[in-house]
Every structure is written in C-alpha cells, then in structure tokens.
Design a protein around this motif. Structure first.
Motif, short mmCIF file in Angstrom:
data_model
loop_
_atom_site.label_atom_id
_atom_site.label_comp_id
_atom_site.label_asym_id
_atom_site.label_seq_id
_atom_site.Cartn_x
_atom_site.Cartn_y
_atom_site.Cartn_z
N ASP A 193 31.26 37.58 49.45
CA ASP A 193 30.30 37.75 48.39
C ASP A 193 29.97 39.33 48.07
N PHE A 194 31.00 39.80 48.33
CA PHE A 194 31.08 41.48 47.82
C PHE A 194 30.90 41.73 46.09
N HIS A 195 31.60 40.59 45.39
CA HIS A 195 31.33 40.69 43.87
C HIS A 195 31.28 41.93 43.24
N GLY A 196 32.36 42.92 43.75
CA GLY A 196 32.58 44.19 43.14
C GLY A 196 31.28 45.09 43.23
N ALA A 197 30.39 44.87 44.03
CA ALA A 197 29.18 45.80 44.12
C ALA A 197 29.38 47.18 44.88
N LEU A 231 38.31 47.87 48.06
CA LEU A 231 38.49 47.01 49.33
C LEU A 231 39.77 47.62 50.05
N ASN A 232 40.83 48.15 49.13
CA ASN A 232 41.98 48.68 49.94
C ASN A 232 41.45 50.07 50.69
N LEU A 233 40.67 50.62 50.19
CA LEU A 233 40.17 51.97 50.99
C LEU A 233 39.62 51.60 52.21
N LEU A 234 38.77 50.58 52.13
CA LEU A 234 38.05 49.82 53.25
C LEU A 234 39.16 49.29 54.33
N GLN A 235 40.29 49.51 53.93
CA GLN A 235 41.14 48.86 55.05
C GLN A 235 41.07 47.58 55.52
N MET A 236 40.94 46.70 54.70
CA MET A 236 40.80 45.18 55.07
C MET A 236 41.91 44.78 55.83
N ASP A 237 41.93 43.93 56.80
CA ASP A 237 42.99 43.20 57.46
C ASP A 237 43.47 42.08 57.02
N VAL A 238 42.78 41.11 56.37
CA VAL A 238 43.06 39.93 55.54
C VAL A 238 41.81 39.47 54.69
N THR A 245 31.22 40.27 38.87
CA THR A 245 30.89 41.65 39.12
C THR A 245 30.08 42.42 38.13
N PRO A 246 29.54 43.66 38.49
CA PRO A 246 28.63 44.31 37.78
C PRO A 246 29.88 44.98 36.52
N LEU A 247 29.14 45.80 35.66
CA LEU A 247 29.96 46.14 34.42
C LEU A 247 30.87 47.17 35.24
N LEU A 248 30.35 48.03 36.01
CA LEU A 248 31.37 49.19 36.46
C LEU A 248 32.68 48.43 37.00
N SER A 249 32.92 47.35 37.70
CA SER A 249 33.97 46.64 38.12
C SER A 249 34.41 45.68 36.87
N ALA A 250 33.65 44.89 36.29
CA ALA A 250 34.21 43.76 35.34
C ALA A 250 34.75 44.70 34.12
N ALA A 251 34.27 45.73 33.49
CA ALA A 251 34.83 46.55 32.56
C ALA A 251 36.44 46.74 32.65
N PHE A 252 36.60 47.08 34.05
CA PHE A 252 38.08 47.39 34.20
C PHE A 252 38.82 46.38 35.04
N HIS A 253 38.40 45.19 34.59
CA HIS A 253 39.05 43.95 35.05
C HIS A 253 39.12 43.82 36.75
N ASP A 254 38.08 44.42 37.38
CA ASP A 254 38.01 44.40 38.92
C ASP A 254 38.89 45.39 39.55
N GLU A 255 39.64 46.07 38.97
CA GLU A 255 40.64 47.07 39.62
C GLU A 255 39.80 47.92 40.35
N PRO A 256 38.70 48.53 40.21
CA PRO A 256 37.71 49.42 41.07
C PRO A 256 37.35 48.64 42.23
N SER A 257 37.09 47.46 42.06
CA SER A 257 36.95 46.76 43.39
C SER A 257 37.91 46.62 44.10
N ILE A 258 39.09 46.20 43.78
CA ILE A 258 40.31 46.17 44.65
C ILE A 258 40.70 47.48 45.22
N GLU A 259 40.52 48.58 44.46
CA GLU A 259 40.79 49.96 45.02
C GLU A 259 39.88 50.22 46.32
#
Length: 157
Positions: A52-56, A124-131, A108-122
C-alpha cells in the motif's frame, strides 16, 4: 473489495513473492540448507515487506507524519528505514530481501499520478526491491498500462 477475503488474496500474493525471493537465497546448487545444526549450511535471511505504498513519495504533513514518535511516511523515510534494516542484516551475516506486497502504484497523490505513476516506479527501483506482487490498484488503468510500467515505454496519449 474489503474484508478477510481481499486480505487473504493479498497475503497469498505476498507469500508467492516471498517464495520467489527465497529461491535467490539458496541459488548455489552445491549448498545444502538445513534448519538443524550440523546438517549442512543454513541460509540466513531477513525479509522486509511493505504494501500500500500508493506512490506516497512525500511524507504526509501534519500529525500523520509521526508513528510511535518516529517520523514516517513517504519515500525518504522508507528508504532510510530500509537502509538501516539492510545494514543490520548484513552486519549479522544475513541476506536482506525486500518485497512489495501490492498497491505500490494506483490511487496515488498528484505528484505521481500526474506522470502516470512513473515517479513511483523510479523510486521503487531506487529502493532496490527484490520482488513485488500486484494488488488491485496496479490494475487501475488496465493490464496494458501495468505491463508498460513493468517493462517501460511511453504512455499512450
């Protein structure tokens, strides 16, 4: 959907994600894994899971930014916490595995939703998720958009 049935489904996905992550702990085919002392090598790991990160990306303002007296919320605090937990695991000879149990994007909040959640994906990639596994909100814009977020590419206009 809410209630125990929805939670059970998400738990099943998280268990599947964790099972996949565990496979990486014992990837050496020559190593044996045993929970009993003296019966082979034991794989030691710590699992850090969140959902439930939801692009926060930003911490919430006001009193909601503190949990048990500790600042919380947003990607910065999550990254800092994961860094500390991973360092502790490493200092104890344990492999740290991080999994997301759904709803990383969507609603997601506007910061991520306005850019189609790409900021959230970027992020999460920086957080080095394993799966990660998917929750219901990963499908908010349909399967095609979920696959685009997973594989990259331009958002259709």
């Amino acid at each position: 959907m809410s209630g125990p049935k929805a939670f059970g489904h998400r738990s099943l996905l998280a268990v599947a994600a964790t099972a996949l992550a565990v496979g990486g702990v014992v990837a050496d085919p020559t190593a044996s894994v045993s929970a009993e002392p003296g019966r082979g090598d034991v794989a030691k790991a710590r699992f850090f899971s969140f959902n439930d990160f939801h692009g926060a990306l930003d911490a919430p303002s006001g009193s909601g930014a503190v949990v048990n007296g500790v600042p919380a919320g947003g990607a910065e605090y999550l990254a800092m916490t994961l860094e500390k937990l991973r360092a502790d695991a490493d200092s104890n000879g344990q492999k740290a595995l991080t999994d997301g149990a759904g709803d990383m994007v969507g609603a997601t909040p506007l910061l991520s939703a306005a850019f189609h959640d790409e900021p959230s994906i970027e992020t999460l990639n920086l957080l080095q998720m394993d799966v990660t596994s998917v929750g219901n909100h990963e499908f908010d814009e349909g399967v095609v958009e979920l696959l685009r977020l997973q594989n990259g590419g331009c958002h259709p206009v």
